[in-house]
Design an enzyme around this catalytic site. Structure first.
Site, PDB file in Angstrom:
ATOM      1  CB  SER A 118      -8.410  -6.991   4.914  1.00 57.69           C
ATOM      2  OG  SER A 118      -7.757  -6.847   3.589  1.00 57.69           O
ATOM      3  CE1 TYR A 160      -3.740  -7.767   7.597  1.00 56.40           C
ATOM      4  CE2 TYR A 160      -4.446  -7.658   5.365  1.00 56.40           C
ATOM      5  CZ  TYR A 160      -4.391  -7.225   6.678  1.00 56.40           C
ATOM      6  OH  TYR A 160      -5.297  -6.024   6.785  1.00 56.40           O
TER       7      TYR A 160
END
Ligand code: NAG
Ligand code: NAG
Ligand code: NAG
Ligand code: NAG
Length: 321
Positions: free
Chosen positions: A211, A224
């Site tokens: 990400s 995350y």
């Protein structure tokens, strides 16, 4: 280094897959005035619950046989970025097994049915990646059904409601959330890799979805972002460790992509629209899953033998990496 002229002869003998010329696509107008219909926050969120579904390349991806016959396992393959990758790999000639949660069966079925209409099929292996035994079973089962395994794509990820109403600052950040994020994004990929490596032939490859959060942290996506940063790190170390086996390891880092993940992370139409208005990205819109599939294809392409140990981003020229 002296370049060998031999490649000139090779080029002459390459098969021509299609006589059709390539059509250029304007990134600004490709998706028109992109309508966002992000479903309400929840987990999981089905692709079928979008009024305007994410574009997974259903009508646009053209394969040229780059992955013909390569046996591929893709986790999170039922929807979003995973689905776009499945479509691209199949049209490139790969044989594909997908994993998803049992409650996502209807999305997997929709995908299988739409592929069937073009004469393509997928192996469906539902199960929860939080379960270590299942991770091991998944890899063996995929290899059994495909007759071996050439490519592993660890794409499934979990964020929790990081942008939603239930978001909690560190003073009240739950242990359950922290564990679930790391078990899904790190542990599962470890288990899958551990099982897959002895099965992968030389020239095989592993690709993880990371990400932009790994390098451009947001104060809300703490666990995350940290898990994806860890995954980026692991990509580098796995690549070094597996180089002697002739196995390549890489990552793909999406930007903000229109997919079920947005809803599970708590994003709403309102939030995205406001963001687009206040800080318009260079292409004036967020990303579609279809725009990431070519990266996965290129990383798996066996001709890229020196491409290992890195993360490649598709972030539409936004300043975050
Ligand atoms: C493909 O493009 C070239 C010019 O770039 C053109 O000469 C040729 O006619 C085109 N072929 C087809 C099949 O359209
Ligand atoms: C895009 O569509 C929305 C809703 O239909 C509309 O309000 C908006 O003005 C349109 N934007 C552009 C740039 O056309
Ligand atoms: C974990 O996965 C294994 C293998 O698929 C399965 O037999 C077992 O029931 C699962 N455990 C749980 C708690 O779901
Ligand atoms: C802290 O989180 C728990 C659930 O994890 C929730 O029940 C509680 O309301 C939260 N406390 C605050 C102050 O938000």
């Amino acid at each position: 280094m002296r370049l060998q002229p031999a490649f000139m002869f090779l080029v002459g003998s390459l098969p021509i897959i299609s006589a059709q010329n390539v059509t250029l696509i304007d990134p600004l107008t490709r998706f028109g005035n992109m309508t966002l219909t992000i479903p309400p926050q929840g987990f999981p969120v089905l692709q079928s619950s979008f009024q305007v579904p994410p574009d997974c390349g259903e009508t646009s991806y053209r394969g040229t046989g780059r992955l013909r016959g390569l046996r591929t396992l893709i986790t999170g393959g039922d929807s979003g970025i995973g689905r776009a990758t499945v479509i691209a790999f199949l049209r490139e000639g790969a044989q594909v097994a997908i994993n998803y949660l049992p409650i996502e069966e209807s999305d997997a079925q929709d995908l299988a049915e739409s592929l069937q209409s073009e004469g393509l099929s997928i192996e469906r292996i539902p199960g929860n990646l939080l379960n270590e035994t299942f991770c091991t079973h998944l890899v063996h089962e995929a290899a059994r059904r495909l007759g071996g395994l050439d490519i592993l794509i660890g794409n499934a990820g979990y964020a929790g409601p990081q942008f939603g109403r239930n978001w909690q600052p560190i003073t009240n950040h739950s242990t359950a959330q922290l564990e679930r994020v790391f078990r899904t994004n790190i542990f599962a990929n470890f288990f899958l890799t551990r099982t897959a490596v002895p099965l992968l032939p030389r020239g095989g490859s592993i690709i993880f979805t990371t990400s932009g959060q790994a390098q451009g942290p947001n104060e809300r996506m703490v666990d995350y972002g940290a898990s994806k940063a860890a995954l980026s790190h692991i990509i580098h170390s796995f690549a070094r460790q597996l180089a002697p086996r002739g196995i390549r390891v890489n990552g793909v880092a999406p930007g903000l992509t229109y997919s079920p993940f947005l809803a599970t992370a708590g994003f709403t139409n309102e939030m995205i629209s406001t963001g687009l208005r206040e800080t318009p990205p260079p292409f004036g819109r967020i990303e579609q899953p279809a725009e990431l599939a070519p990266l996965f294809v290129s990383l798996a392409d066996p001709s890229g033998t020196y491409i290992s140990g890195n993360v490649y981003s598709a972030t539409g020229a936004t300043s975050f990496p």
